[in-house]
Design an enzyme around this catalytic site. Structure first.
Site, short mmCIF file in Angstrom:
data_model
loop_
_atom_site.label_atom_id
_atom_site.label_comp_id
_atom_site.label_asym_id
_atom_site.label_seq_id
_atom_site.Cartn_x
_atom_site.Cartn_y
_atom_site.Cartn_z
N ASP A 168 42.12 37.28 54.38
CA ASP A 168 42.41 36.34 55.45
C ASP A 168 41.40 36.48 56.57
O ASP A 168 40.23 36.80 56.33
CB ASP A 168 43.83 36.59 55.97
CG ASP A 168 44.47 35.32 56.48
OD1 ASP A 168 44.33 35.03 57.69
OD2 ASP A 168 45.09 34.61 55.68
N HIS A 205 45.55 34.77 62.49
CA HIS A 205 46.22 34.43 61.24
C HIS A 205 46.49 35.67 60.39
O HIS A 205 47.63 35.89 59.92
CB HIS A 205 45.35 33.43 60.49
CG HIS A 205 46.05 32.63 59.44
ND1 HIS A 205 45.98 32.95 58.10
CD2 HIS A 205 46.82 31.51 59.52
CE1 HIS A 205 46.66 32.05 57.41
NE2 HIS A 205 47.19 31.18 58.24
N SER A 413 51.22 29.52 54.52
CA SER A 413 50.46 30.74 54.80
C SER A 413 51.38 31.92 55.09
O SER A 413 51.04 33.07 54.79
CB SER A 413 49.57 30.54 56.03
OG SER A 413 48.42 29.81 55.74
#
EC number: 3.4.-.-
Length: 477
Positions: A168, A205, A413
């Site tokens: 990620d 994220h 996600s």
């Protein structure tokens, strides 16, 4: 016409790749992004055959230039993929690339005879998109309310912990100030804020995902890699190599949590990932992959490998439930290739600002109506904010917020690490050492289902996850 949000994201990703000309496609639609003027082929005989075939096809077409057909990258890389230049990237606009389309058409007859794919666009793989981004932008959440899911009280034992590799964006610098992340390892984000000190889009994220894993499964050794740093996007031709680098560097883990991918208009996977996926199949690692946030039934790769017979036990694809846990989230991709759903709307996890509060300016505005025509109070509409990229006029001032540790965020996600963590927790609880067996046991032993677009689908809901009340109108979505 491509949705406005897609065009905004296209421009954002293009700015992050100044040396690569991108197009949206296929043709004049906005299903995916890809590199202009280039096709991907397998090294060796396939590459030579495709070069010759495309050159001959272009020679027969007076408006095409066969002299442009040439190798754009060397052979013999580990992914087994070569880039072939078929056009000039500076020609034309972003709405499709006709030379790439002609090159694919030129090889189609040979592909039909060979019974397999020989050539592909060079797609952009990116953080599971609502046309190229997470389901929404993060919203500050009070530290006093904790995370959702909340930690289950299990103890972290590094000797018995399940290994989870998160591919990620990198960790934020103050992540270890959060007790749930004190044993998380990996890369740190290269650049967290812009020149004005504002938190950049997407940089938290990977940190948010790590917090979800350790909340649901504290007995995990989580490593976060910054493979998708800088707007969460990478070319398909590079992605396979970066995945190989990840496992070479850290070894094959029990679980890989991957919240990125792309559609490609096909049902047989990504050419640039073929070599990695074949090696994955021979390992014991389980790849848990996000189904994507396009609100579509179109296969999203690599999650959709879960529906291919050769990969059904090595890939688990994850869709998102809305915040009440009963139905699918408006943005979640769906279809038979999505094998399980988990809460993915308005989850709360660690972000940044634990040491010093960090400001953030919204990039996108919320909508009056759901982008996917749902009628519940989805994240398309609530909480309301105006973004920098708003189309409501120059007078609209973008909203700014301050992050001080936790955030609420939505997307497949985030449903993905929830499922990866539930598999890890099952391994710990049942002393199961095989992650693929643990996944099968977990799904077989669960009697929980949800409704997604009229279909009853398997659902996994962590014991410590709390539904977030939403206001439903009289007519249900």
């Amino acid at each position: 016409m491509a949705p406005q949000r897609f065009r905004e994201q296209f421009d954002h990703i293009q700015r992050s790749m100044p040396d690569v000309a991108l197009a949206m496609g296929p043709d004049d639609s906005a299903e995916f992004l890809y590199e202009k003027g280039v096709v991907l082929v397998r090294d060796g005989e396939d590459a030579r055959m495709v070069e010759d075939t495309v050159r001959a096809y272009f020679t027969a077409a007076p408006d095409l230039d066969q002299d442009r057909v040439r190798r754009a990258s060397p052979e013999s890389n580990r992914t087994g993929i070569t880039r072939i230049r078929v056009g000039e990237p500076g020609e034309g606009g972003p709405r499709g690339d006709r030379t790439v389309a002609h090159a694919l058409r030129a090889v189609r007859e040979r592909e039909d005879r060979a019974g397999r794919r020989l050539v592909s666009r060079n797609h952009v793989v990116h953080i599971a998109p609502v046309n190229a981004c997470p389901g929404d932008e993060p919203v500050p959440a009070p530290r006093a309310e904790g995370t959702n899911p909340s930690p289950d009280g299990a103890v972290h034992d590094p000797e018995t912990a399940v290994g989870v590799l998160v591919i990620d964006t990198g960790l934020l610098h103050d992540c270890h100030s959060c007790s749930q992340l004190d044993h998380v390892d990996g890369d740190f984000a290269v650049e967290e804020t812009d020149e004005n000190g504002m938190l950049k889009q997407y940089v938290g994220h990977g940190t948010f995902i790590a917090g979800l894993v350790t909340s649901v499964a504290p007995n995990t050794n989580v490593t976060v890699l910054g493979t998708l740093d800088d707007v969460g996007a990478i070319l398909e031709s590079e992605f396979g190599a970066r995945l190989f680098e990840a496992v070479d560097r850290h070894g094959w883990p029990d679980l890989i949590s991957l919240s990125a991918g792309t559609s490609n208009g096909r049902t047989d996977g990504l050419l640039g990932m073929d070599a990695f996926m074949e090696e994955l199949r021979e390992q014991r690692t389980l790849l848990v992959a996000a189904a994507g946030n396009n609100g579509s039934a179109t296969p999203f790769w690599p999650a959709a490998y879960a529906d291919l017979p050769a990969y059904r036990n090595s890939v688990l694809s994850v869709g998102a439930l809305r915040s009440d846990g009963a139905f699918g989230a408006c943005f979640s991709n769906h279809g038979p290739w999505v094998k399980v759903y988990a809460p993915g709307e308005r989850l709360t996890s660690a972000l940044t600002g634990f040491d010093t509060p960090v400001p953030y300016v919204y990039q996108h505005s919320t909508y009056d109506d759901c982008r996917f025509d749902f009628s519940y109070a989805c994240t398309c509409r609530h909480p309301r904010h105006t973004g920098v990229l708003s189309d409501s006029g120059a007078a609209a001032k973008p909203d700014q917020v301050m992050f001080e540790g936790y955030a609420q965020w939505s997307g497949t996600s985030f449903a993905t690490p929830v499922v990866a963590a539930m598999v890890a927790a099952h391994m710990t609880a049942h002393k199961e050492t095989d992650p693929r067996a643990a996944s099968e046991q977990l799904l077989a032993g669960s009697a929980e289902f949800a409704e997604v677009r009229g279909a009853h689908v398997p659902a996994l809901r962590p014991p410590t996850w709390r539904p977030v009340p939403i206001a439903l109108p009289s007519a249900q979505a």
